[in-house]
Structure formats: structure tokens, C-alpha cells
Design a protein around this motif. Structure first.
Motif, PDB file in Angstrom:
ATOM      1  N   THR A  35       0.832  -1.197   0.000  1.00  0.00           N
ATOM      2  CA  THR A  35       0.000   0.000   0.000  1.00  0.00           C
ATOM      3  C   THR A  35       0.871   1.253   0.000  1.00  0.00           C
ATOM      4  N   LYS A  36       0.251   2.375  -0.255  1.00  0.00           N
ATOM      5  CA  LYS A  36       0.956   3.660  -0.248  1.00  0.00           C
ATOM      6  C   LYS A  36       1.573   3.920   1.126  1.00  0.00           C
ATOM      7  N   GLU A  37       0.807   3.638   2.175  1.00  0.00           N
ATOM      8  CA  GLU A  37       1.281   3.877   3.537  1.00  0.00           C
ATOM      9  C   GLU A  37       2.424   2.931   3.892  1.00  0.00           C
ATOM     10  N   GLU A  38       2.304   1.670   3.480  1.00  0.00           N
ATOM     11  CA  GLU A  38       3.354   0.686   3.778  1.00  0.00           C
ATOM     12  C   GLU A  38       4.643   1.033   3.043  1.00  0.00           C
ATOM     13  N   ALA A  39       4.518   1.513   1.810  1.00  0.00           N
ATOM     14  CA  ALA A  39       5.701   1.908   1.039  1.00  0.00           C
ATOM     15  C   ALA A  39       6.474   3.001   1.760  1.00  0.00           C
ATOM     16  N   GLN A  40       5.753   3.960   2.316  1.00  0.00           N
ATOM     17  CA  GLN A  40       6.400   5.049   3.049  1.00  0.00           C
ATOM     18  C   GLN A  40       7.123   4.527   4.279  1.00  0.00           C
ATOM     19  N   LYS A  41       6.504   3.583   4.990  1.00  0.00           N
ATOM     20  CA  LYS A  41       7.141   3.010   6.181  1.00  0.00           C
ATOM     21  C   LYS A  41       8.381   2.197   5.822  1.00  0.00           C
ATOM     22  N   LEU A  42       8.311   1.480   4.705  1.00  0.00           N
ATOM     23  CA  LEU A  42       9.434   0.632   4.293  1.00  0.00           C
ATOM     24  C   LEU A  42      10.581   1.444   3.700  1.00  0.00           C
ATOM     25  N   GLY A  43      10.270   2.623   3.174  1.00  0.00           N
ATOM     26  CA  GLY A  43      11.300   3.430   2.546  1.00  0.00           C
ATOM     27  C   GLY A  43      11.515   3.100   1.084  1.00  0.00           C
ATOM     28  N   LEU A  44      10.436   2.682   0.426  1.00  0.00           N
ATOM     29  CA  LEU A  44      10.529   2.452  -1.013  1.00  0.00           C
ATOM     30  C   LEU A  44       9.461   3.285  -1.723  1.00  0.00           C
ATOM     31  N   PHE A  45       9.528   3.294  -3.042  1.00  0.00           N
ATOM     32  CA  PHE A  45       8.583   4.063  -3.852  1.00  0.00           C
ATOM     33  C   PHE A  45       7.646   3.101  -4.587  1.00  0.00           C
ATOM     34  N   ARG A  46       6.417   3.569  -4.846  1.00  0.00           N
ATOM     35  CA  ARG A  46       5.363   2.701  -5.358  1.00  0.00           C
ATOM     36  C   ARG A  46       4.680   3.336  -6.557  1.00  0.00           C
ATOM     37  N   MET A  47       4.555   2.555  -7.624  1.00  0.00           N
ATOM     38  CA  MET A  47       3.821   2.983  -8.815  1.00  0.00           C
ATOM     39  C   MET A  47       2.395   2.440  -8.736  1.00  0.00           C
ATOM     40  N   PRO A  48       1.377   3.313  -8.594  1.00  0.00           N
ATOM     41  CA  PRO A  48      -0.005   2.816  -8.544  1.00  0.00           C
ATOM     42  C   PRO A  48      -0.456   2.357  -9.928  1.00  0.00           C
ATOM     43  N   MET A  49      -1.099   1.196  -9.991  1.00  0.00           N
ATOM     44  CA  MET A  49      -1.543   0.647 -11.264  1.00  0.00           C
ATOM     45  C   MET A  49      -2.931   1.174 -11.628  1.00  0.00           C
ATOM     46  N   PRO A  50      -3.164   1.429 -12.917  1.00  0.00           N
ATOM     47  CA  PRO A  50      -4.481   1.912 -13.352  1.00  0.00           C
ATOM     48  C   PRO A  50      -5.524   0.791 -13.332  1.00  0.00           C
ATOM     49  N   VAL A  51      -6.730   1.145 -12.903  1.00  0.00           N
ATOM     50  CA  VAL A  51      -7.886   0.257 -12.945  1.00  0.00           C
ATOM     51  C   VAL A  51      -8.989   1.008 -13.683  1.00  0.00           C
ATOM     52  N   ILE A  52      -9.577   0.366 -14.679  1.00  0.00           N
ATOM     53  CA  ILE A  52     -10.596   1.034 -15.501  1.00  0.00           C
ATOM     54  C   ILE A  52     -11.971   0.467 -15.146  1.00  0.00           C
ATOM     55  N   ILE A  53     -12.848   1.336 -14.666  1.00  0.00           N
ATOM     56  CA  ILE A  53     -14.205   0.938 -14.267  1.00  0.00           C
ATOM     57  C   ILE A  53     -15.201   1.702 -15.130  1.00  0.00           C
ATOM     58  N   ASP A  54     -15.915   0.945 -15.964  1.00  0.00           N
ATOM     59  CA  ASP A  54     -16.884   1.548 -16.898  1.00  0.00           C
ATOM     60  C   ASP A  54     -16.263   2.718 -17.668  1.00  0.00           C
ATOM     61  N   GLY A  55     -15.029   2.509 -18.129  1.00  0.00           N
ATOM     62  CA  GLY A  55     -14.358   3.500 -18.961  1.00  0.00           C
ATOM     63  C   GLY A  55     -13.643   4.603 -18.216  1.00  0.00           C
TER      64      GLY A  55
END
Length: 287
Positions: free
Chosen positions: A14-34
Motif C-alpha cells: 500500500t501507499k502507507e506501507e511503502a512510506q514506512k518501508l522506505g521504497l517508492f510505489r507505482m499505482p496501477m491503473p484500474v478502468i471501471i466503466d471507462g
């Protein structure tokens, strides 16, 4: 050298866990009804499953090249000399190959890992990379170590409903109807490549036993090298806290001595299997 570790949200981090671990996170796109949403940014796990169970058209995609480049440039501008980038398996998405092509313009500052992982084993790779960074191992060596261990991981996922496999064309309508009638639950596996059929079992309890049997066999036959340390992980899709703890207790009882961690299955996997799925994985800790 100051080395950054970046992975994507397919890892379950998660975004919060990434901050605690000290790494960076790329959020993946999810398409819902376009409409395009981003995992953990403007779309929660609960909202995702509400849309999925509500019959909306839900698909996942890869980040655009511009989004990847923006993240890399932002990280490098923060004083990092090099990046270890760990996307989801190239066998499951083009995002890894896209990243490899983009990295060619960074003149040895971005190292893309292609170690065929997703979900809990992808997260394990990110944790291994962080540990190696702390030891002062440079990005090029981290990339090689992770790539060389690509097939030293297993995931098994039991599917509770055939509805979403039918939607994705992985099961015929007739097959889904018969499966529902006879309580047949498919078990899928990831052995370093694509999501493949592993077994068909009647009922989720028998699925649990079958997956534990498969992990036990993998530990004995595939991960038995002297000196190897292993991670044992469980996952699920839209599970209650009670279901999570029940599955954790079952796995810990089967493998005494292991600390079993839990993470939600990546939305890119949950999109295909639907709610109620159970997963278990094992992989070697790369040092």
C-alpha cells in the motif's frame, strides 16, 4: 551510491506501507466503466470489489510511459544515484518490457528487474532489494540476483466463484454452470510465468488442503537447497478478518516455525478471480 527501490501496486504494498518501508510505489491503473482510477490513490480495495460485484466493467492496465518516467525522474531528483525498478511479471503484462525500453535512455541509472513475480512474491522481491541496498549492494547486482532467482517462487490461488473466470473467457459458460452446480473450485498457480490451471477440487476446504500439499512438495523438492531461507505468505481477495485469520492459522499449523504474512491479492489478479479467493506462496529470500 544512493539506491532507490521502486515497485508497483501489483505487489500488494500500500501507499502507507511503502512510506514506512522506505521504497517508492507505482499505482496501477484500474478502468471501471471507462473511467481510469489508480490503485490506492483514488480507488480503495473496497471500492474495487463493490464495482466488481456490482456488475460494472472492470479491467486493469499498465501505467503510461509518461507516468513511469515522471516517477523515475522525481525519485532521481531526490538525490538518488540509481533505481532498482520491480514491475509485475513480463509474462503477465507489457509494463515490464516497456520499462526496459525506457530505462535504456537513463544510461545505467535505472535497472529493471524481470523476475516473473506478482502479488506476495513481487513484494518479497522488493523487500529483498531493500535489504540488499542496506548492505551496500549496487543496483546492477541487485537486478542480477533477483533475475537469477526468478523461478525460486510459487503461488497457488483457489477461486471461490467461476463468474469472473467466465467473464474473462478462461472458463466457458457451461463449465462455470457445472462447476457451480457441483461446487468445483479451480486452483491456479504461478510458477515464474503465467497464471495457469493447477487443479480442480470440490469445496474451498479441500482447496486449502491441496494448496498446502503443493507448497509442502515445493519446499521439499524445489526449495531444499542447503542454506536457503524461505518466505511463506498468504493472500486473499475481499476476505473478512475472520477468514484471513482462519487461513493464517491453517497455514501456520501446517508449517510450524514459519512466520506467515498476509497481503491482499493484487487487483490485477482479483479482477480475474473475483472475491473470496485464497492464495499461498513461498519463495527464497535473496541475499
Amino acid at each position: 551510491m544512493k539506491t532507490a527501490v521502486i515497485t508497483d501496486s501489483n505487489s500488494g504494498i500500500t501507499k502507507e506501507e511503502a512510506q514506512k518501508l522506505g521504497l517508492f510505489r507505482m499505482p496501477m491503473p484500474v478502468i471501471i466503466d471507462g473511467e481510469v482510477y489508480y490503485e490506492g490513490e483514488n480507488l480503495t480495495e473496497a471500492e474495487f470489489f463493490e464495482a466488481l460485484k456490482g456488475g460494472k466493467n472492470v479491467t486493469t492496465s499498465q501505467p503510461s510511459p509518461g507516468e513511469v518516467l515522471d516517477l523515475w525522474d522525481r525519485v532521481l531528483s531526490q538525490g538518488y544515484d540509481e533505481i532498482v525498478y520491480i514491475p509485475m511479471s513480463a509474462a503477465l503484462s507489457e509494463s515490464c518490457n516497456t520499462a526496459k525500453n525506457l530505462a535504456a535512455d537513463y544510461e545505467g541509472r535505472v535497472y529493471v528487474v524481470d523476475n516473473r513475480r506478482i502479488s506476495v512474491t513481487q513484494k518479497a522481491s522488493a523487500l529483498d532489494a531493500l535489504a540488499m541496498v542496506k548492505k551496500g549492494i549496487p543496483a546492477a547486482q541487485i537486478q542480477k540476483k533477483l533475475n537469477d532467482s526468478a523461478y525460486e517462487a510459487s503461488i497457488y490461488v483457489a477461486v471461490d466463484t467461476l463468474e469472473f473466470l467466465k467473464k474473462g473467457g478462461r472458463v466457458t459458460a457451461a463449465g462455470a454452470a457445472l462447476g457451480s452446480m457441483f461446487n468445483i473450485k479451480p486452483i491456479l498457480s504461478i510458477q515464474g510465468e503465467k497464471l495457469d490451471a493447477f487443479a480442480k477440487v470440490r469445496g474451498m476446504k479441500k482447496c486449502e488442503a491441496k494448496m498446502i500439499e503443493a507448497i509442502r512438495k515445493d519446499i521439499k523438492e524445489r526449495f531444499s537447497n542447503d542454506g536457503w531461507k524461505l518466505r511463506l505468505m498468504i493472500a486473499g481477495s475481499d476476505l473478512t478478518e475472520e477468514a484471513i485469520e482462519s487461513w493464517r492459522t491453517t497455514v501456520e499449523a501446517a508449517f510450524p516455525g514459519y512466520k506467515v504474512s498476509y497481503d491482499p491479492l493484487a487487483l490485477s489478479v482479483s479482477c480475474h478471480i473475483g472475491p473470496g479467493g485464497l492464495g499461498v506462496g513461498v519463495c527464497r529470500i535473496v541475499e
